[in-house]
Scaffold this motif. Structure first.
Motif, mmCIF file in Angstrom:
data_model
loop_
_atom_site.group_PDB
_atom_site.id
_atom_site.type_symbol
_atom_site.label_atom_id
_atom_site.label_comp_id
_atom_site.label_asym_id
_atom_site.label_seq_id
_atom_site.Cartn_x
_atom_site.Cartn_y
_atom_site.Cartn_z
ATOM 1 N N VAL A 600 0.833 -1.198 0.000
ATOM 2 C CA VAL A 600 0.000 0.000 0.000
ATOM 3 C C VAL A 600 0.872 1.255 0.000
ATOM 4 C CG1 VAL A 600 -1.651 1.328 1.372
ATOM 5 C CG2 VAL A 600 -1.983 -1.133 1.060
ATOM 6 N N ALA A 601 1.956 1.262 0.768
ATOM 7 C CA ALA A 601 2.839 2.423 0.820
ATOM 8 C C ALA A 601 3.517 2.663 -0.527
ATOM 9 C CB ALA A 601 3.883 2.225 1.916
ATOM 10 N N LYS A 602 3.975 1.599 -1.193
ATOM 11 C CA LYS A 602 4.623 1.759 -2.497
ATOM 12 C C LYS A 602 3.640 2.270 -3.541
ATOM 13 C CE LYS A 602 8.419 -1.555 -2.072
ATOM 14 N NZ LYS A 602 9.084 -2.747 -2.664
ATOM 15 N N LEU A 603 2.415 1.746 -3.502
ATOM 16 C CA LEU A 603 1.403 2.227 -4.448
ATOM 17 C C LEU A 603 1.049 3.679 -4.164
ATOM 18 C CD1 LEU A 603 -0.920 -0.916 -4.591
ATOM 19 C CD2 LEU A 603 0.444 -0.003 -6.470
ATOM 20 N N GLY A 604 0.974 4.026 -2.870
ATOM 21 C CA GLY A 604 0.680 5.414 -2.518
ATOM 22 C C GLY A 604 1.753 6.366 -3.008
ATOM 23 N N ALA A 605 3.017 5.978 -2.904
ATOM 24 C CA ALA A 605 4.111 6.821 -3.378
ATOM 25 C C ALA A 605 4.054 6.992 -4.894
ATOM 26 C CB ALA A 605 5.449 6.207 -2.961
ATOM 27 N N ALA A 606 3.735 5.912 -5.622
ATOM 28 C CA ALA A 606 3.628 6.013 -7.080
ATOM 29 C C ALA A 606 2.458 6.895 -7.489
ATOM 30 C CB ALA A 606 3.476 4.617 -7.680
ATOM 31 N N LEU A 607 1.338 6.786 -6.773
ATOM 32 C CA LEU A 607 0.173 7.609 -7.106
ATOM 33 C C LEU A 607 0.443 9.077 -6.817
ATOM 34 C CD1 LEU A 607 -2.636 5.286 -5.701
ATOM 35 C CD2 LEU A 607 -2.206 5.817 -8.110
ATOM 36 N N ASP A 615 13.115 0.028 -11.684
ATOM 37 C CA ASP A 615 13.444 -0.722 -10.470
ATOM 38 C C ASP A 615 12.249 -0.811 -9.529
ATOM 39 O OD1 ASP A 615 15.979 -1.133 -11.390
ATOM 40 O OD2 ASP A 615 16.919 0.418 -10.146
ATOM 41 N N GLU A 616 11.567 0.293 -9.335
ATOM 42 C CA GLU A 616 10.428 0.305 -8.418
ATOM 43 C C GLU A 616 9.292 -0.563 -8.950
ATOM 44 O OE1 GLU A 616 9.791 4.463 -8.406
ATOM 45 O OE2 GLU A 616 11.149 4.861 -6.732
ATOM 46 N N ALA A 617 9.083 -0.553 -10.269
ATOM 47 C CA ALA A 617 8.023 -1.382 -10.851
ATOM 48 C C ALA A 617 8.325 -2.866 -10.687
ATOM 49 C CB ALA A 617 7.842 -1.041 -12.332
ATOM 50 N N GLY A 618 9.600 -3.259 -10.897
ATOM 51 C CA GLY A 618 9.979 -4.657 -10.720
ATOM 52 C C GLY A 618 9.791 -5.126 -9.293
ATOM 53 N N LYS A 619 10.215 -4.292 -8.326
ATOM 54 C CA LYS A 619 10.053 -4.652 -6.915
ATOM 55 C C LYS A 619 8.580 -4.704 -6.519
ATOM 56 C CE LYS A 619 14.500 -2.586 -5.596
ATOM 57 N NZ LYS A 619 15.141 -1.494 -4.828
ATOM 58 N N LEU A 620 7.806 -3.720 -6.994
ATOM 59 C CA LEU A 620 6.392 -3.686 -6.660
ATOM 60 C C LEU A 620 5.651 -4.889 -7.252
ATOM 61 C CD1 LEU A 620 3.952 -2.300 -5.425
ATOM 62 C CD2 LEU A 620 3.778 -0.889 -7.490
ATOM 63 N N ARG A 621 6.026 -5.265 -8.450
ATOM 64 C CA ARG A 621 5.396 -6.424 -9.084
ATOM 65 C C ARG A 621 5.651 -7.702 -8.275
ATOM 66 N NH1 ARG A 621 7.093 -8.754 -14.954
ATOM 67 N NH2 ARG A 621 5.404 -10.268 -15.213
ATOM 68 N N GLY A 622 6.903 -7.870 -7.809
ATOM 69 C CA GLY A 622 7.218 -9.034 -6.981
ATOM 70 C C GLY A 622 6.489 -9.014 -5.650
ATOM 71 N N ASP A 623 6.412 -7.817 -5.021
ATOM 72 C CA ASP A 623 5.710 -7.695 -3.740
ATOM 73 C C ASP A 623 4.226 -8.010 -3.894
ATOM 74 O OD1 ASP A 623 8.069 -6.962 -2.524
ATOM 75 O OD2 ASP A 623 7.696 -4.809 -2.710
ATOM 76 N N VAL A 624 3.618 -7.555 -4.982
ATOM 77 C CA VAL A 624 2.196 -7.792 -5.207
ATOM 78 C C VAL A 624 1.930 -9.287 -5.424
ATOM 79 C CG1 VAL A 624 0.312 -7.406 -6.845
ATOM 80 C CG2 VAL A 624 1.693 -5.481 -6.066
ATOM 81 N N GLN A 625 2.789 -9.936 -6.215
ATOM 82 C CA GLN A 625 2.609 -11.374 -6.452
ATOM 83 C C GLN A 625 2.750 -12.156 -5.157
ATOM 84 O OE1 GLN A 625 5.519 -12.098 -9.512
ATOM 85 N NE2 GLN A 625 4.110 -11.617 -11.172
ATOM 86 N N TRP A 626 3.737 -11.794 -4.330
ATOM 87 C CA TRP A 626 3.932 -12.481 -3.053
ATOM 88 C C TRP A 626 2.750 -12.242 -2.118
ATOM 89 C CZ3 TRP A 626 7.754 -15.866 -2.037
ATOM 90 C CH2 TRP A 626 7.907 -16.293 -0.714
#
Length: 854
Positions: A600-607, A615-626
């Motif tokens: 939620v914090a990463k999505l909030g920062a992107a919004l 880099d942030e998209a790759g990390k966020l994608r992995g976090d969302v899948q997990w």
């Protein structure tokens, strides 16, 4: 005495029985379950076994062979026992008198190793039409050795220890002392797993771990959650029905199918062994590792010695024999020496002219011990990552520096997931209470109190030494503010080395096998994170067994990171609740609160910034899948197109629609529901659904048949898709693919009350639509929106769905999709037929709006 009275083999022998109290005579009371029988002179009596069960009660026969009779029949006089066991040699022909022609024929076929009478049917072991004489170990067991033979003796163990330390000069008196110590030990019990495998007719001479393959994971996931891959993919399970059955036969066979959501046992044999045991109730230590390797018949014979001489990190990495083979391994890897010769000195010169790496200010200064000469070593570039808990971990970029490219691996690891907990709990309950069909597991005061404990091994990679000849490749480069680049030899394995992954996991893999097979511990490992599953009330058998084994191996779990067994524990970023497994038969899995907050914090920062870097998209994608792997896995794919475009594209700016998608994803993360896994009750029967689409003369028509449970009649339906709906889709020559996918969306919209709460077995005659349905995703944007929204609707209705391909000739909804309710064959079926209007919610414009408001 006649051994036949014990139920197995004929053997009459005269004997004198006496004890400290005197001779054993017919006038004395015989031992329990034994009795006296009259006997001709000169014998004073015959001692006979009169118990109800044979002695020994059970014999383990190899390879699925068994006698034609049961020992109970011999006790009751209904069958003949085995012929008297004799020594093996080339027997003369004068012993064939009195034997049947078939026995004499088998006598010659087996090179006359035993008397001809030993080849009668009753004296042989059979597997259908195949026969053989009992093996020496089996004969030994029938004569009273109730434990399977073939156990490694202390001498065999010493020989295996010598083999594992062939590069170490060890005095003979040390080996002699080792043998004396082992001779005093009970070596049978630690080898019980080998006996268990042998008794089941399985391979027991070599007992490596069983790799968890993609098919195994698909079967496990099917029993715990649902379908993971389509049947026509390499990772999918087999089709439930063969093609070409025809409509009537396909419907008939489909109705008799067991539920595809029925759970399968955990595939590792030592877990089955543990279930049976329930029913019956700083520096590494290379020496102990070697002993465990020998006792377990473990194929990795070089691990113990590697803690003395180190592990290779580049070049050809030797095959350990405990992981899954890599069949497509490359064969053109450059020799490390040639690699150094070609670019060794230039790489270091280039590095010294570069500026500091990212986050260099948080890397502590490394102390350089020594260098290897100009151009004769290759450094690893170090950088830092910040973990969710705020801890900073250093990574050595072996990919960038070429170390991994110059490493040839012959095997790859397999890991465990939290599904291990549910599958093993289910297997244990069904083993303990086999045949019980109550709504919940029976009460068992002394045994069942399911709990989960976790541990963490010390040092991890750093506790595994690098081979001396490879230290020149294990030099880390550290940026020191004010001083520039500095270098230091890393004696342990570096994070970032491909070879380090396999090298490290050899230890926990052996340790977990020892815990299961020697200490009756239900445990598993994911790298250095250990898991223990407890079943015995008020006793942490599994976790204490794990501590004992790894402590003796020289890798005791860290007390500071130890969590004793409890009903609620976190493992691999997932919260697992097992407290209701024994009362309600369910285990709950859900994401940790911190995992949700992180996403939620990463999505909030992107919004807020309206940007998302690669880099942030790759990390966020992995976090969302997990995150969503713990609850509803398909939700992780909702923002897949946006995250993939940002990860692999060059423009980090988010468009207005991208912001809406990420905002919806944030809402989905905040309301992520837990996943409840049933571990006691069998799955209910599935509701059968057939769907089809036709696109003829620019007219798209859908058809379906729903075999709902009583009191509903089978429901056949059809629907014409308005042209304006098709115009909203991507332009195609024909629209069959999105049309077939559209059926997945139409039915939950039209019949929510019919589908709610049911497991669905859904047949579709379009392979691409089946694949999209299983993944809830597609590379084509309009189909992605259809199948993903359909998946969300089924999740809201509490439906689990299993999708299968069916040929058009066997699809009963084929006629409905072409001629509607006017189809002659359809009209002849005992179904309720209806033609419905197209639901407005299925328009793409409405659908996209609904997806953004999830």
């Amino acid at each position: 005495m006649d051994a036949a009275s014990c139920g197995w083999v004929a053997r009459r022998r005269a004997c004198w029985l006496s004890s400290r109290k005197g001779d054993l005579l017919p006038q004395n009371t015989p031992p329990e379950e034994w009795g006296w029988a009259t006997c001709e002179p000169p014998f004073c009596g015959q001692l006979l076994f009169k118990g109800s069960k044979p002695v020994p009660p059970r014999v383990f026969f190899e390879q699925g062979f068994k006698p034609l009779w049961s020992p109970g029949d011999v006790l009751r006089g209904l069958a003949k026992p085995f012929f008297v066991f004799t020594r093996e040699f080339f027997h003369p022909l004068d012993q064939c008198q009195g034997s049947s022609a078939a026995a004499v024929q088998r006598f010659h076929a087996d090179s006359r190793r035993f008397p001809a009478a030993a080849y009668e049917e009753a004296s042989l072991l059979w597997r259908q039409s195949e026969w053989r004489v009992p093996a020496p170990d089996e004969r030994s067991m029938m004569m009273g050795d109730g434990y399977p033979a073939g156990v490694n003796s202390w001498g065999s163990v010493v020989n295996l220890l010598r083999l594992q330390f062939d590069r170490v000069v060890i005095p003979e008196n040390v080996w002699a002392l080792t043998g004396q110590n082992l001779e005093c030990c009970n070596l049978r019990l630690p080898q019980a797993f080998a006996a268990f495998q042998r008794g089941r007719g399985q391979q027991w001479h070599h007992l490596p771990p069983r790799p968890l393959l993609a098919r195994d994971r698909a079967e496990i996931f099917a029993g715990n959650s649902g379908q993971r891959y389509a049947s026509d993919t390499s990772k999918g399970l087999d089709h439930l029905l063969p093609p070409g059955l025809g409509k009537s036969a396909h419907m008939s066979e489909a109705m008799r199918l067991p539920s595809p959501f029925a759970a399968k046992p955990w595939p590792e044999a030592d877990i089955s062994f543990l279930n049976e045991t329930l029913r019956v109730a700083p520096a590494k230590n290379p020496a102990f590792i070697a002993v465990v390797t020998a006792l377990l018949r473990w194929p990795d014979l070089t691990q113990a010695q590697s803690f003395l001489f180190g592990l290779p990190i580049v070049g050809d990495v030797p095959f350990s024999g405990v992981f899954r083979n890599i069949h497509e391994a490359a064969h053109d890897v450059e020799e490390p020496s040639a690699w150094l010769e070609r670019e060794g000195s230039q790489v270091v010169d280039d590095l010294l002219t570069e500026g500091p790496p990212k986050d260099h200010d948080v890397i502590l200064r490394g102390e350089t011990d020594r260098l290897f000469g100009h151009g004769k070593w290759r450094p690893l570039e170090r950088f830092v990552i910040s973990q969710p808990d705020g801890k900073q971990r250093v990574i050595d970029n072996a990919r960038k520096t070429g170390h991994n490219a110059h490493t040839q691996m012959l095997e790859t690891i397999h890991t465990v997931s939290v599904d291990f907990v549910a599958s093993c709990s289910r297997d244990a309950l069904h083993t303990l209470f086999a045949g019980n069909h109550d709504l919940s597991p029976p009460a068992c005061d002394w045994l069942l109190l399911l709990r989960l404990g976790t541990d963490d091994l010390p040092d991890a990679y750093r506790g595994h030494p690098v081979a001396e000849e490879h230290l020149r490749f294990s030099v880390i480069s550290v940026w020191v503010p004010g001083c520039g680049w500095r270098f230091s030899v890393l004696w342990g394995l570096a994070y970032g080395l491909e070879a380090a992954v396999v090298a490290f996991n050899r230890l926990p893999l052996l340790g977990i096998a020892a815990c299961r097979r020697m200490a009756s511990s239900f445990c598993a490992a994911y790298f250095d994170d250990e898991l223990s599953l407890e079943f015995v009330r008020d006793a942490d058998v599994s976790q204490r067994g794990l501590h004992l084994v790894f402590g003796l191996m020289g890798s005791p779990p860290q007390p500071a990171k130890r969590f004793w067994a409890a009903a609620n524990r976190c493992y691999l970023g997932t919260s697992v609740h097992v407290g209701q497994a024994c009362s309600e038969g369910t285990i709950r899995v859900q994401p940790k609160t911190s995992s949700v907050q992180k996403v939620v914090a990463k999505l909030g920062a992107a919004l807020e910034s309206k940007r998302l870097s690669r880099d942030e998209a790759g990390k966020l994608r992995g976090d969302v899948q997990w995150l969503f792997a713990s609850c509803h896995g398909a939700w992780a794919r909702f923002a897949g197109p946006v995250l993939q475009r940002c990860q692999y594209g060059d423009d980090p700016v988010l468009a207005e629609r991208d912001l809406l998608v990420l905002s919806a994803l944030r809402s989905m993360a905040q309301m992520a529901r837990p996943r409840d896994i049933e571990v006691w009750s069998p799955p209910p029967p599935c509701m059968l659904i057939y769907t089809d689409a036709s696109f003829e003369d620019d007219q798209l028509r859908l058809g379906w048949v729903i075999f709902a449970p009583p009191p509903y009649k089978p429901l056949g339906g059809t629907c014409a898709v308005p042209p304006q709906v098709v115009r909203e889709w991507l332009p195609r020559r024909q629209q069959i693919f999105p049309g077939e996918a559209l059926c997945l969306l139409i039915l939950p919209l039209l019949y929510p009350h019919v589908l709610e709460g049911h497991d669905l077995l859904w047949f579709i005659d379009n392979a691409a639509a089946v694949s999209a349905a299983v993944k809830a995703a597609s590379a084509q944007e309009d189909v992605f929106e259809i199948v993903h929204m359909a998946c969300l609707l089924r999740a809201r209705l509490g439906c689990r769905s299993w999708f299968e391909w069916v040929g058009s000739d066997s699809n009963p909804s084929d006629g409905l999709s072409r001629l509607g309710i006017a189809n002659i064959w359809t009209c002849g079926q005992p179904w309720w037929l209806e033609e419905v209007g197209f639901p407005p919610k299925a328009f793409r414009s409405t659908l996209r709006t609904a997806l953004l408001r999830v």
